[in-house]
Design a protein around this motif. Structure first.
Motif, mmCIF file in Angstrom:
data_model
loop_
_atom_site.group_PDB
_atom_site.id
_atom_site.type_symbol
_atom_site.label_atom_id
_atom_site.label_comp_id
_atom_site.label_asym_id
_atom_site.label_seq_id
_atom_site.Cartn_x
_atom_site.Cartn_y
_atom_site.Cartn_z
ATOM 1 N N TYR A 27 -2.084 17.119 0.859
ATOM 2 C CA TYR A 27 -1.882 16.221 -0.272
ATOM 3 C C TYR A 27 -1.104 15.005 0.200
ATOM 4 O O TYR A 27 -0.039 15.131 0.783
ATOM 5 N N TYR A 28 -1.649 13.839 -0.033
ATOM 6 C CA TYR A 28 -0.972 12.603 0.319
ATOM 7 C C TYR A 28 -0.507 11.935 -0.960
ATOM 8 O O TYR A 28 -1.306 11.602 -1.819
ATOM 9 N N ALA A 29 0.784 11.739 -1.067
ATOM 10 C CA ALA A 29 1.336 11.086 -2.245
ATOM 11 C C ALA A 29 0.987 9.607 -2.222
ATOM 12 O O ALA A 29 0.886 9.001 -1.160
ATOM 13 N N PRO A 30 0.785 9.009 -3.375
ATOM 14 C CA PRO A 30 0.437 7.581 -3.402
ATOM 15 C C PRO A 30 1.630 6.710 -3.011
ATOM 16 O O PRO A 30 2.781 7.064 -3.225
ATOM 17 N N LEU A 31 1.315 5.569 -2.438
ATOM 18 C CA LEU A 31 2.347 4.592 -2.090
ATOM 19 C C LEU A 31 2.775 3.860 -3.351
ATOM 20 O O LEU A 31 1.946 3.411 -4.127
ATOM 21 N N VAL A 32 4.062 3.764 -3.540
ATOM 22 C CA VAL A 32 4.588 3.010 -4.667
ATOM 23 C C VAL A 32 5.372 1.840 -4.086
ATOM 24 O O VAL A 32 6.383 2.037 -3.421
ATOM 25 N N PRO A 33 4.881 0.613 -4.273
ATOM 26 C CA PRO A 33 5.559 -0.534 -3.656
ATOM 27 C C PRO A 33 6.929 -0.787 -4.264
ATOM 28 O O PRO A 33 7.120 -0.674 -5.465
ATOM 29 N N ILE A 34 7.885 -1.108 -3.408
ATOM 30 C CA ILE A 34 9.217 -1.459 -3.885
ATOM 31 C C ILE A 34 9.318 -2.978 -3.997
ATOM 32 O O ILE A 34 10.075 -3.476 -4.800
ATOM 33 N N LYS A 35 8.581 -3.684 -3.189
ATOM 34 C CA LYS A 35 8.604 -5.143 -3.177
ATOM 35 C C LYS A 35 7.267 -5.664 -3.714
ATOM 36 O O LYS A 35 6.207 -5.120 -3.425
ATOM 37 N N ASN A 36 7.340 -6.739 -4.466
ATOM 38 C CA ASN A 36 6.155 -7.337 -5.047
ATOM 39 C C ASN A 36 5.534 -8.319 -4.062
ATOM 40 O O ASN A 36 6.215 -9.203 -3.539
ATOM 41 N N HIS A 53 11.991 -15.195 1.975
ATOM 42 C CA HIS A 53 11.078 -14.051 1.926
ATOM 43 C C HIS A 53 11.527 -12.934 2.864
ATOM 44 O O HIS A 53 11.327 -11.755 2.572
ATOM 45 N N LYS A 54 12.145 -13.294 3.971
ATOM 46 C CA LYS A 54 12.638 -12.270 4.899
ATOM 47 C C LYS A 54 13.812 -11.510 4.298
ATOM 48 O O LYS A 54 13.912 -10.293 4.440
ATOM 49 N N PHE A 55 14.700 -12.221 3.616
ATOM 50 C CA PHE A 55 15.795 -11.546 2.936
ATOM 51 C C PHE A 55 15.261 -10.645 1.826
ATOM 52 O O PHE A 55 15.735 -9.528 1.633
ATOM 53 N N TYR A 56 14.248 -11.107 1.099
ATOM 54 C CA TYR A 56 13.648 -10.322 0.022
ATOM 55 C C TYR A 56 13.007 -9.051 0.559
ATOM 56 O O TYR A 56 13.090 -7.989 -0.069
ATOM 57 N N LEU A 57 12.370 -9.143 1.713
ATOM 58 C CA LEU A 57 11.692 -7.984 2.295
ATOM 59 C C LEU A 57 12.629 -7.066 3.071
ATOM 60 O O LEU A 57 12.191 -6.085 3.655
ATOM 61 N N GLY A 58 13.918 -7.383 3.080
ATOM 62 C CA GLY A 58 14.891 -6.506 3.722
ATOM 63 C C GLY A 58 15.004 -6.688 5.217
ATOM 64 O O GLY A 58 15.323 -5.743 5.937
ATOM 65 N N LYS A 59 14.747 -7.888 5.699
ATOM 66 C CA LYS A 59 14.868 -8.204 7.124
ATOM 67 C C LYS A 59 15.881 -9.341 7.294
ATOM 68 O O LYS A 59 15.521 -10.477 7.592
ATOM 69 N N PRO A 60 17.173 -9.029 7.134
ATOM 70 C CA PRO A 60 18.180 -10.097 7.143
ATOM 71 C C PRO A 60 18.356 -10.778 8.495
ATOM 72 O O PRO A 60 18.699 -11.956 8.540
ATOM 73 N N VAL A 61 18.121 -10.079 9.587
ATOM 74 C CA VAL A 61 18.269 -10.709 10.907
ATOM 75 C C VAL A 61 17.228 -11.812 11.079
ATOM 76 O O VAL A 61 17.550 -12.916 11.535
ATOM 77 N N GLN A 62 15.992 -11.537 10.693
ATOM 78 C CA GLN A 62 14.955 -12.563 10.771
ATOM 79 C C GLN A 62 15.249 -13.703 9.794
ATOM 80 O O GLN A 62 14.989 -14.871 10.090
ATOM 81 N N GLY A 63 15.799 -13.356 8.617
ATOM 82 C CA GLY A 63 16.174 -14.391 7.653
ATOM 83 C C GLY A 63 17.240 -15.319 8.200
ATOM 84 O O GLY A 63 17.191 -16.530 7.996
ATOM 85 N N ILE A 64 18.204 -14.764 8.918
ATOM 86 C CA ILE A 64 19.254 -15.591 9.529
ATOM 87 C C ILE A 64 18.668 -16.483 10.617
ATOM 88 O O ILE A 64 19.057 -17.653 10.743
ATOM 89 N N LEU A 65 17.714 -15.960 11.388
ATOM 90 C CA LEU A 65 17.048 -16.795 12.398
ATOM 91 C C LEU A 65 16.303 -17.961 11.743
ATOM 92 O O LEU A 65 16.322 -19.084 12.257
ATOM 93 N N TYR A 66 15.665 -17.701 10.622
ATOM 94 C CA TYR A 66 14.988 -18.779 9.897
ATOM 95 C C TYR A 66 16.006 -19.819 9.436
ATOM 96 O O TYR A 66 15.744 -21.019 9.499
ATOM 97 N N LEU A 67 17.168 -19.361 8.970
ATOM 98 C CA LEU A 67 18.207 -20.299 8.532
ATOM 99 C C LEU A 67 18.742 -21.138 9.692
ATOM 100 O O LEU A 67 18.980 -22.339 9.552
ATOM 101 N N ILE A 68 18.933 -20.503 10.844
ATOM 102 C CA ILE A 68 19.483 -21.215 12.000
ATOM 103 C C ILE A 68 18.531 -22.326 12.457
ATOM 104 O O ILE A 68 18.965 -23.426 12.799
#
Length: 103
Positions: A27-36, A53-68
């Protein structure tokens, strides 16, 4: 009821195991998205240069690189392309790639 255990002896038990779940396959449970997907795409298109979008998706290190590197406009270009990729993907593939829960 009398059941045969792995050792070969018999034992009495009042409970029985359900064999229907093992015969139908796993039995494979269905995927329930947490992010839209749409929210992530809009953030990537309009605020991609800042890494929103990187901060929204939970990737703060990549988000900081985008900011830099936001002053180079390279993150804005990459964010625009990522936004289009998010829009072009299906909900299931987005949930699989960018975070979902199994229920």
């Amino acid at each position: 009821m009398v059941f045969m255990n792995a050792g070969g002896g018999s034992s009495s038990s009042s409970s029985s195991s359900s064999s229907s779940s093992s015969s139908s396959g796993p039995y494979y449970a269905p995927l329930v998205p947490i992010k839209n997907r749409i929210v992530a795409a809009l953030l990537a298109i309009f605020l991609g240069g800042l890494g929103a979008h990187k901060f929204y998706l939970g990737k703060p290190v990549q988000g900081i690189l985008y900011l830099i590197f936001c002053w180079t406009f390279i993150p804005a270009f990459i964010g625009f392309i990522e936004g289009i990729v998010y829009l072009a993907s299906s909900d299931e593939s987005f949930a699989r790639n960018y975070g979902a829960r199994y229920y």
